[in-house]
Motif scaffolding. Structure first.
Motif, PDB file in Angstrom:
ATOM      1  N   PRO A   9       0.803  -1.227   0.000  1.00  0.00           N
ATOM      2  CA  PRO A   9       0.000   0.000   0.000  1.00  0.00           C
ATOM      3  C   PRO A   9       0.834   1.274   0.000  1.00  0.00           C
ATOM      4  CG  PRO A   9      -0.945  -1.599   1.497  1.00  0.00           C
ATOM      5  CD  PRO A   9       0.376  -2.171   1.050  1.00  0.00           C
ATOM      6  N   ASN A  10       2.070   1.211   0.507  1.00  0.00           N
ATOM      7  CA  ASN A  10       2.931   2.404   0.496  1.00  0.00           C
ATOM      8  C   ASN A  10       3.809   2.459  -0.755  1.00  0.00           C
ATOM      9  OD1 ASN A  10       4.725   0.360   0.997  1.00  0.00           O
ATOM     10  ND2 ASN A  10       5.564   1.233   2.868  1.00  0.00           N
ATOM     11  N   ASP A  11       3.460   1.639  -1.762  1.00  0.00           N
ATOM     12  CA  ASP A  11       4.116   1.614  -3.066  1.00  0.00           C
ATOM     13  C   ASP A  11       5.490   0.950  -3.062  1.00  0.00           C
ATOM     14  OD1 ASP A  11       2.017   2.744  -4.471  1.00  0.00           O
ATOM     15  OD2 ASP A  11       2.682   4.791  -4.052  1.00  0.00           O
ATOM     16  N   PHE A  12       5.902   0.370  -1.948  1.00  0.00           N
ATOM     17  CA  PHE A  12       7.139  -0.406  -1.966  1.00  0.00           C
ATOM     18  C   PHE A  12       6.889  -1.717  -2.700  1.00  0.00           C
ATOM     19  CE2 PHE A  12       8.239   2.382   1.564  1.00  0.00           C
ATOM     20  CZ  PHE A  12       9.550   2.689   1.265  1.00  0.00           C
ATOM     21  N   TRP A  28      18.133  -3.435   4.350  1.00  0.00           N
ATOM     22  CA  TRP A  28      18.287  -2.622   3.136  1.00  0.00           C
ATOM     23  C   TRP A  28      19.737  -2.651   2.677  1.00  0.00           C
ATOM     24  CZ3 TRP A  28      19.886   2.960   2.894  1.00  0.00           C
ATOM     25  CH2 TRP A  28      19.624   3.526   1.637  1.00  0.00           C
ATOM     26  N   LEU A  29      19.917  -2.871   1.379  1.00  0.00           N
ATOM     27  CA  LEU A  29      21.244  -2.873   0.778  1.00  0.00           C
ATOM     28  C   LEU A  29      21.561  -1.535   0.128  1.00  0.00           C
ATOM     29  CD1 LEU A  29      23.804  -4.467   0.005  1.00  0.00           C
ATOM     30  CD2 LEU A  29      22.559  -5.331  -1.991  1.00  0.00           C
ATOM     31  N   GLY A  30      20.576  -0.966  -0.561  1.00  0.00           N
ATOM     32  CA  GLY A  30      20.756   0.357  -1.138  1.00  0.00           C
ATOM     33  C   GLY A  30      21.302   0.374  -2.549  1.00  0.00           C
ATOM     34  N   ILE A  31      20.732  -0.475  -3.415  1.00  0.00           N
ATOM     35  CA  ILE A  31      21.170  -0.483  -4.809  1.00  0.00           C
ATOM     36  C   ILE A  31      19.964  -0.538  -5.737  1.00  0.00           C
ATOM     37  CG2 ILE A  31      23.304  -1.717  -4.239  1.00  0.00           C
ATOM     38  CD1 ILE A  31      22.050  -4.168  -5.700  1.00  0.00           C
ATOM     39  N   ARG A  40      32.022  -7.405   1.986  1.00  0.00           N
ATOM     40  CA  ARG A  40      31.190  -7.681   3.156  1.00  0.00           C
ATOM     41  C   ARG A  40      30.329  -6.466   3.447  1.00  0.00           C
ATOM     42  NH1 ARG A  40      29.468 -12.337   5.571  1.00  0.00           N
ATOM     43  NH2 ARG A  40      28.772 -11.920   7.689  1.00  0.00           N
ATOM     44  N   VAL A  41      29.012  -6.680   3.524  1.00  0.00           N
ATOM     45  CA  VAL A  41      28.064  -5.590   3.734  1.00  0.00           C
ATOM     46  C   VAL A  41      27.296  -5.829   5.029  1.00  0.00           C
ATOM     47  CG1 VAL A  41      26.096  -4.350   2.770  1.00  0.00           C
ATOM     48  CG2 VAL A  41      27.800  -5.333   1.244  1.00  0.00           C
ATOM     49  N   THR A  42      27.124  -4.781   5.822  1.00  0.00           N
ATOM     50  CA  THR A  42      26.272  -4.840   7.005  1.00  0.00           C
ATOM     51  C   THR A  42      24.963  -4.145   6.676  1.00  0.00           C
ATOM     52  OG1 THR A  42      28.173  -4.816   8.503  1.00  0.00           O
ATOM     53  CG2 THR A  42      26.036  -4.243   9.450  1.00  0.00           C
ATOM     54  N   LEU A  43      23.864  -4.887   6.650  1.00  0.00           N
ATOM     55  CA  LEU A  43      22.586  -4.361   6.202  1.00  0.00           C
ATOM     56  C   LEU A  43      22.050  -3.294   7.158  1.00  0.00           C
ATOM     57  CD1 LEU A  43      20.962  -7.724   5.093  1.00  0.00           C
ATOM     58  CD2 LEU A  43      21.990  -5.979   3.637  1.00  0.00           C
ATOM     59  N   ALA A  44      21.469  -2.249   6.583  1.00  0.00           N
ATOM     60  CA  ALA A  44      20.937  -1.127   7.363  1.00  0.00           C
ATOM     61  C   ALA A  44      19.413  -1.168   7.369  1.00  0.00           C
ATOM     62  CB  ALA A  44      21.435   0.196   6.768  1.00  0.00           C
ATOM     63  N   ASP A  45      18.811  -0.306   8.185  1.00  0.00           N
ATOM     64  CA  ASP A  45      17.359  -0.160   8.216  1.00  0.00           C
ATOM     65  C   ASP A  45      16.948   0.734   7.051  1.00  0.00           C
ATOM     66  OD1 ASP A  45      14.733  -0.289   8.955  1.00  0.00           O
ATOM     67  OD2 ASP A  45      14.919   1.060  10.677  1.00  0.00           O
ATOM     68  N   ARG A  46      15.974   0.308   6.276  1.00  0.00           N
ATOM     69  CA  ARG A  46      15.570   1.051   5.091  1.00  0.00           C
ATOM     70  C   ARG A  46      14.945   2.393   5.458  1.00  0.00           C
ATOM     71  NH1 ARG A  46      11.127  -1.974   2.091  1.00  0.00           N
ATOM     72  NH2 ARG A  46       9.777  -0.851   3.533  1.00  0.00           N
ATOM     73  N   PRO A  47      15.427   3.491   4.873  1.00  0.00           N
ATOM     74  CA  PRO A  47      14.814   4.800   5.133  1.00  0.00           C
ATOM     75  C   PRO A  47      13.378   4.834   4.628  1.00  0.00           C
ATOM     76  CG  PRO A  47      16.990   5.044   4.133  1.00  0.00           C
ATOM     77  CD  PRO A  47      16.627   3.591   4.021  1.00  0.00           C
ATOM     78  N   ASP A  48      12.540   5.619   5.303  1.00  0.00           N
ATOM     79  CA  ASP A  48      11.133   5.689   4.929  1.00  0.00           C
ATOM     80  C   ASP A  48      10.912   6.309   3.563  1.00  0.00           C
ATOM     81  OD1 ASP A  48      10.392   4.528   7.320  1.00  0.00           O
ATOM     82  OD2 ASP A  48      10.078   6.441   8.342  1.00  0.00           O
ATOM     83  N   ASP A  49      11.849   7.155   3.136  1.00  0.00           N
ATOM     84  CA  ASP A  49      11.637   7.880   1.881  1.00  0.00           C
ATOM     85  C   ASP A  49      12.237   7.187   0.671  1.00  0.00           C
ATOM     86  OD1 ASP A  49      14.283   8.232   2.538  1.00  0.00           O
ATOM     87  OD2 ASP A  49      14.366  10.349   1.969  1.00  0.00           O
ATOM     88  N   VAL A  50      12.687   5.942   0.845  1.00  0.00           N
ATOM     89  CA  VAL A  50      13.264   5.214  -0.285  1.00  0.00           C
ATOM     90  C   VAL A  50      12.133   4.603  -1.079  1.00  0.00           C
ATOM     91  CG1 VAL A  50      14.662   3.246  -0.996  1.00  0.00           C
ATOM     92  CG2 VAL A  50      15.436   4.720   0.849  1.00  0.00           C
ATOM     93  N   GLY A  51      12.000   5.020  -2.334  1.00  0.00           N
ATOM     94  CA  GLY A  51      10.997   4.448  -3.219  1.00  0.00           C
ATOM     95  C   GLY A  51      11.588   3.253  -3.925  1.00  0.00           C
ATOM     96  N   VAL A  52      10.767   2.227  -4.114  1.00  0.00           N
ATOM     97  CA  VAL A  52      11.227   1.011  -4.759  1.00  0.00           C
ATOM     98  C   VAL A  52      10.409   0.772  -6.009  1.00  0.00           C
ATOM     99  CG1 VAL A  52      11.554  -1.464  -4.490  1.00  0.00           C
ATOM    100  CG2 VAL A  52      11.904   0.033  -2.546  1.00  0.00           C
ATOM    101  N   ALA A  99      10.532  -1.264 -10.151  1.00  0.00           N
ATOM    102  CA  ALA A  99      10.997  -2.487 -10.791  1.00  0.00           C
ATOM    103  C   ALA A  99      12.506  -2.472 -10.948  1.00  0.00           C
ATOM    104  CB  ALA A  99      10.325  -2.658 -12.148  1.00  0.00           C
ATOM    105  N   GLY A 100      13.149  -3.562 -10.519  1.00  0.00           N
ATOM    106  CA  GLY A 100      14.585  -3.677 -10.643  1.00  0.00           C
ATOM    107  C   GLY A 100      15.336  -3.255  -9.404  1.00  0.00           C
ATOM    108  N   GLN A 101      14.640  -2.672  -8.430  1.00  0.00           N
ATOM    109  CA  GLN A 101      15.303  -2.273  -7.193  1.00  0.00           C
ATOM    110  C   GLN A 101      15.041  -3.313  -6.124  1.00  0.00           C
ATOM    111  OE1 GLN A 101      13.586   1.699  -6.650  1.00  0.00           O
ATOM    112  NE2 GLN A 101      15.642   2.507  -6.866  1.00  0.00           N
ATOM    113  N   GLU A 102      15.794  -3.229  -5.039  1.00  0.00           N
ATOM    114  CA  GLU A 102      15.548  -4.138  -3.919  1.00  0.00           C
ATOM    115  C   GLU A 102      15.013  -3.346  -2.740  1.00  0.00           C
ATOM    116  OE1 GLU A 102      17.529  -3.996  -0.970  1.00  0.00           O
ATOM    117  OE2 GLU A 102      18.587  -2.291  -1.744  1.00  0.00           O
ATOM    118  N   PRO A 103      14.094  -3.958  -1.968  1.00  0.00           N
ATOM    119  CA  PRO A 103      13.524  -3.236  -0.828  1.00  0.00           C
ATOM    120  C   PRO A 103      14.507  -3.122   0.327  1.00  0.00           C
ATOM    121  CG  PRO A 103      12.679  -5.461  -0.909  1.00  0.00           C
ATOM    122  CD  PRO A 103      13.511  -5.285  -2.144  1.00  0.00           C
TER     123      PRO A 103
END
Length: 224
Positions: A33-36, A107-110, A206-218, A220-224
């Motif tokens: 519902p939040n478009d993610f 969240w990975l951020g790519i 080596r990546v340490t996963l972060a908490d996804r920011p609320d303003d990150v839009g996802v 097609a082709g992105q990761e949540p």
């Protein structure tokens, strides 16, 4: 696909209703519902109607494999296609709510793009499969880990100059859905091992996963 499933919920307010069907497809994508964008969703022909959301989708052994979430319908009722968010995505979020009271999403951020045979051929690596890193969010852990985005525009036919993700935690990836599942099935703060192809050589990050920011839009082709 083809495995038997049971959906439990309260369709139309009718409590403790069970319906049966099969897994009709995997790796579907739906929008929250939040478009993610939610990837790796289980599609089923078990009847799912309004009121089923939040109920479990069980396999033939009674194990929860997903949470019933949406239907694809022109009438607003069950037309034979329902969707359940996979349990591997649900579990770490549920654990975070229980532990902290807040929903936290790893969240990975790519932004990534599947390396098709055509793209692989254009890159001079016809046998390579995986995900081309198109862009990297400056706030994300992928940037901190040194993941390199493509130097070509986002809409370029062939993404060039960036890393190609070929494995996550030692497991080969074929598309962005594989990367998304690897991320979403982890908790915030978990480590993730990425194997990338960079300038023709394999590099481990080596990546340490972060908490996804609320303003990150996802999209097609992105990761949540």
């Amino acid at each position: 696909v083809g495995d038997p499933v049971i959906a439990i919920g309260n369709p139309f307010g009718l409590e403790r209703t069970a319906t049966t069907g099969i897994v009709s497809a995997l790796k579907r994508i739906i929008n929250a519902p939040n478009d993610f964008e939610i990837q790796n969703v289980v599609q089923t022909d078990a009847a799912i109607n309004q009121g089923n959301s939040g109920g479990p989708l069980l396999d033939g052994r009674g194990r929860v494999i997903g949470i019933n979430s949406q239907i694809a319908s022109e009438s607003g009722g069950n037309d034979g296609v329902g969707f359940a968010v996979p349990i591997d995505t649900i579990r770490p979020i549920a654990d975070a709510i229980i532990a902290t009271g807040d929903a936290r999403h790893a969240w990975l951020g790519i932004t990534g793009r599947q390396v098709t045979p055509e793209i692989a051929e254009a890159l001079g690596a016809p046998d390579v499969r995986g995900v081309a890193v198109v862009s990297v969010d400056d706030r994300g852990p992928a940037r901190d880990a040194g993941l390199r985005p493509a130097t070509t525009p986002a809409g370029a036919d062939v993404p060039r100059g960036g890393d190609l993700i070929v494995a996550v935690d030692g497991r080969e990836v074929r598309d962005m859905a594989d990367v998304s599942l690897a991320v979403s099935s982890r908790a915030v703060g978990d480590g993730l091992a990425l194997t990338v192809l960079r300038d023709g050589a394999r590099v481990d990050l080596r990546v340490t996963l972060a908490d996804r920011p609320d303003d990150v839009g996802v999209t097609a082709g992105q990761e949540p």
